[in-house]
Write an enzyme that holds these catalytic residues in place. Structure first.
Site, mmCIF file in Angstrom:
data_model
loop_
_atom_site.group_PDB
_atom_site.id
_atom_site.type_symbol
_atom_site.label_atom_id
_atom_site.label_comp_id
_atom_site.label_asym_id
_atom_site.label_seq_id
_atom_site.Cartn_x
_atom_site.Cartn_y
_atom_site.Cartn_z
ATOM 1 N N CYS A 160 45.125 43.256 37.983
ATOM 2 C CA CYS A 160 43.812 43.892 37.938
ATOM 3 C C CYS A 160 43.902 45.351 37.526
ATOM 4 O O CYS A 160 42.933 45.922 37.028
ATOM 5 C CB CYS A 160 43.103 43.754 39.284
ATOM 6 N N GLU A 199 37.200 43.549 45.562
ATOM 7 C CA GLU A 199 38.230 44.178 44.730
ATOM 8 C C GLU A 199 38.275 43.367 43.444
ATOM 9 O O GLU A 199 38.760 42.232 43.423
ATOM 10 C CB GLU A 199 39.571 44.170 45.460
#
Length: 487
Positions: A282, A248
């Protein structure tokens, strides 16, 4: 000064070395952290392997594992404020967000507690009349989890929860930048009653700890959250043990606003998408792609909101933007903003370090229309928004997909048919329509391209921590015929 310890094999211990942790709000040392090196890593992995195959964890039913997860969820909820204060102190993330986020983290453990005894195998209608064949789902093995400093209790829950539900054991490496809340979380794991070695939590530096963990021969899977460059090292290391990986990674997420959108609502969502968490997310909506006819109006609204943001001490509930986590990050963002302005981007607001102690950087907006600005390409991981405009739907989609990343995206329009067309065309793992930065344990989370692969959240994440075993049972009492012919 507080002193933290590792949690290995059900015991708290010092590392092979130790190092100081810096308070981002003041730039001063506030705690001492243990530093794991190869010996500590080896102890932790061996403890996880022993717990996987021997002892009470290996003998527990899935329902019993689920009950332990429920117990852990209750402890996280009860200790949310303590964990939030530690995360704020060690990373600079504002207490207003850590308090709410960590309280919600408990829901992830509850969700996976419920899933634990719902991971099913299957019966295969095999094409051989004298055979019964079925599939079992079993834990993939020892999992190495590498977690960044930002939102670390959330980003560890989306790994730890499904892995425990699947029956795995693990070694969690907290980031060397702000590991305090995860090291404290280990005490809740211990109190919940997980058998020794099921969850091991350490911290240390990439070369001496992370690399040793990722390539350890007893690690079956590596779950990593971080940047693409570090991910490349993770993948190279996994060639040593042929471990599977889930990655991720970062993002350069588009935030598309059409003229028919509710501009006030979209502006609030954009503030949440880029300035909340000081932009250290993110999924930060760092590329505003706005219809040209409303660009000036919308940017003026954003500038007004950005300039009204309260910057202050992260432990103050009134603070809306706190410091960046490290001096290194502050310097990197400042240099990239300067480079973007030199390339032709126009500074709308913000743009320079804030004088005084701590690693503060103001909410910044750069107008990048008709400019090849580095700010449109590189991930800041900070409170910097780059703005471009479009005239047609096709141009908006082209700009949205003009990135190597593909994690998240935002789309603001009142036109339902347009929304459906664009949500199909946007190349990203998440599309938020008329909202932004919403999460749930029920919904998978992950991206495309340089944003990585694999998903966290939902049943899919739990299945990623399993492997299938095929069972063949011959039901005939007749002797096996010709042994030289494959059946």
């Amino acid at each position: 000064m507080q002193r933290f310890q590792h949690y290995i094999g059900g015991e708290f211990s010092d590392g092979e070395a130790h190092y100081p942790s810096i308070d981002p709000a003041t730039g001063t040392v506030w705690a001492e952290m243990p530093e794991a090196r190869e010996g500590d890593v080896d102890r932790a992995v061996n403890a996880a392997e022993k717990a996987l195959y021997d002892g009470p964890w290996a003998k527990m039913t899935a329902t019993q594992r689920g009950k332990l997860l429920y117990r852990l969820a209750d402890l996280v909820a009860a200790n949310a404020q303590v964990l939030a204060e530690l995360e704020t102190r060690d990373t600079g993330k504002i207490i207003r967000e850590t308090s709410a986020q960590i309280a919600y983290v408990a829901e992830y453990y509850r969700y996976y507690g419920g899933i634990a005894d719902k991971i099913e195998g299957s019966y295969l209608p095999i094409d051989k009349p004298d055979m019964d064949v079925w599939l079992r789902r079993e834990p993939i093995g020892v999992v190495a989890m590498v977690v960044p400093w930002n939102s670390q209790l959330f980003l560890s829950a989306v790994k730890i929860g499904p892995a425990l539900a699947a029956g795995c054991t693990m070694v969690v490496k907290a980031s060397e930048d702000g590991p305090a809340p995860l090291l404290e979380f280990a005490r809740l794991v211990h109190e919940a009653g997980f058998p020794a070695g099921v969850v091991n939590i350490i911290t240390g530096f990439g070369a001496s700890c992370g690399a040793a963990l990722g390539r350890h021969p007893k690690v079956a899977h590596v779950a990593f959250t971080g940047g693409p460059e570090t991910a490349r090292h993770v993948v190279r290391n996994s060639a040593e043990n042929l471990a599977s990986t889930s990655l991720e990674l970062g993002g350069k997420s588009p935030f598309i606003v059409f003229a028919d959108a509710d501009l006030e609502s979209a502006a609030n969502a954009q503030v949440a998408g880029i300035f909340a968490a000081t932009g250290q997310s993110c999924v930060a909506g760092s590329r505003l792609i706005v219809e040209r006819s409303v660009k000036d109006k919308f940017v003026a609204l954003l500038r007004e909101k950005a300039q009204a943001i309260r910057i202050g001490a992260p432990l103050d509930m009134a603070t809306e933007v706190g410091p960046l986590a490290t001096k290194r990050q502050q310097d990197n963002i400042g240099a990239l903003v300067e480079k973007s302005i030199e390339s032709g981007a126009r500074l709308v607001t913000g743009g320079g370090k804030i004088d005084g102690e701590g690693f503060y950087f103001p909410p910044t907006i750069l107008d990048c229309d008709n400019v090849a600005s580095p700010s449109l390409i590189e991930e800041f991981f900070g409170p910097v928004l780059s703005v471009v405009s479009f005239e047609t739907e096709a141009e908006a989609l082209r700009l949205a997909n003009d990135t190597r990343y593909g994690l998240a995206s935002g789309l603001f329009t009142q036109n339902l048919t347009r929304a459906h067309r664009l949500m199909k065309g946007i190349r990203a793992g998440i599309v938020w329509v008329n909202t932004y930065r919403a999460v749930s344990p029920i919904a998978p989370f992950g991206g495309f391209g340089l944003s990585g692969h694999g998903r966290e959240g939902g049943m899919a994440a739990a299945l990623d921590y399993t492997r299938t075993k095929t069972i063949w049972l011959r039901t005939s009492d007749d002797p096996i015929p010709d042994p030289f012919v494959m059946r």
